[in-house]
Design a protein around this motif. Sequence first.
Motif, short mmCIF file in Angstrom:
data_model
loop_
_atom_site.label_atom_id
_atom_site.label_comp_id
_atom_site.label_asym_id
_atom_site.label_seq_id
_atom_site.Cartn_x
_atom_site.Cartn_y
_atom_site.Cartn_z
N MET A 42 0.82 -1.26 0.08
CA MET A 42 -0.13 -0.04 -0.01
C MET A 42 0.74 1.33 0.11
O MET A 42 0.39 2.26 -0.35
CB MET A 42 -0.76 0.01 1.02
CG MET A 42 -1.92 1.17 1.13
SD MET A 42 -3.42 0.89 2.41
CE MET A 42 -2.34 1.39 3.89
N GLY A 43 2.04 1.24 0.63
CA GLY A 43 3.00 2.44 0.48
C GLY A 43 4.29 1.95 1.36
O GLY A 43 4.37 1.00 1.91
N PHE A 89 -6.52 -3.55 -7.01
CA PHE A 89 -5.87 -2.70 -6.28
C PHE A 89 -4.64 -2.19 -6.68
O PHE A 89 -4.13 -1.29 -6.84
CB PHE A 89 -5.93 -3.11 -4.71
CG PHE A 89 -5.43 -2.07 -4.02
CD1 PHE A 89 -5.83 -1.12 -3.34
CD2 PHE A 89 -3.77 -2.20 -3.62
CE1 PHE A 89 -5.28 -0.32 -2.64
CE2 PHE A 89 -3.27 -1.46 -2.63
CZ PHE A 89 -4.02 -0.33 -2.22
N GLU A 90 -3.82 -3.36 -7.02
CA GLU A 90 -2.48 -3.24 -7.37
C GLU A 90 -2.33 -2.52 -8.75
O GLU A 90 -1.34 -1.73 -8.97
CB GLU A 90 -1.87 -4.55 -7.57
CG GLU A 90 -1.16 -4.97 -6.22
CD GLU A 90 0.04 -5.99 -6.28
OE1 GLU A 90 1.18 -5.30 -6.18
OE2 GLU A 90 -0.28 -7.11 -6.31
N ARG A 92 -4.60 -0.37 -9.98
CA ARG A 92 -4.99 0.97 -9.93
C ARG A 92 -3.84 1.68 -9.19
O ARG A 92 -3.66 2.78 -9.61
CB ARG A 92 -6.34 0.98 -9.21
CG ARG A 92 -6.96 2.19 -8.77
CD ARG A 92 -7.38 2.90 -10.24
NE ARG A 92 -8.11 4.10 -9.85
CZ ARG A 92 -8.43 5.05 -10.74
NH1 ARG A 92 -8.40 4.73 -11.77
NH2 ARG A 92 -9.14 6.18 -10.12
N THR A 93 -3.27 1.23 -8.16
CA THR A 93 -2.34 1.92 -7.45
C THR A 93 -1.01 2.15 -7.78
O THR A 93 -0.03 2.98 -7.52
CB THR A 93 -2.34 1.95 -6.01
OG1 THR A 93 -1.90 0.45 -5.82
CG2 THR A 93 -3.58 1.85 -5.22
N VAL A 95 1.86 0.93 -6.64
CA VAL A 95 2.54 0.96 -5.31
C VAL A 95 3.75 0.39 -5.66
O VAL A 95 5.02 0.74 -5.40
CB VAL A 95 1.87 0.89 -4.00
CG1 VAL A 95 2.96 0.85 -3.18
CG2 VAL A 95 0.66 1.69 -3.94
N SER A 98 6.45 2.03 -7.55
CA SER A 98 6.77 3.37 -7.19
C SER A 98 8.17 3.49 -6.51
O SER A 98 8.65 4.56 -6.04
CB SER A 98 5.79 3.83 -6.22
OG SER A 98 5.64 3.39 -5.05
#
Length: 160
Positions: A42-43, A89-90, A92-93, A95, A98
């Motif tokens: 998530m981050g 989720f993965e 879309r984001t 993360v 990043s």
Amino acid sequence: MAEDQGIIGAMEKHKLDAMVMPTFTSFYLPAIAGLPIVTVPMGFLPANTPVSMNSKGTLINCAPGIPFGLAFVGRRWSEETLISFAYAFEQRTMVRSSRKPYIRPTFELGDQILGRGDADSASNSAERMKPREVWESSEPSYMAYPPIGLIPDVTVVPPD
């Protein structure tokens, strides 16, 4: 934990397909209740995060750049749904992409197993991937697979 007063009860009451919670709190209840769970990144903790150790001083609890995740918990036999939520989720984001990895493998294990790597490393890898031990019992046989000691070569990449 999984019945009317627990996770399943809450999911039934609110007509949920899954529950979402932080990864660091998510492993205990689903494990006891026998429910599936999937975790996604998530981050990462920010650069100004102070470093803190566990009570024994042997592990880092918190530090800059440490990843944290999001867990999807579902009803029994709902793995397909959970994986679809995690994948969405993965995608879309993004993360995971990043941040540069701290450790980067020097080969893909699947390529080595399927023989798509270079000849020397593929044959060595195939030899190392053979199960080494089988335990006899009245239950089905269990194999140590992959064998203990199979550690892929890694390259350490310094953080930004």
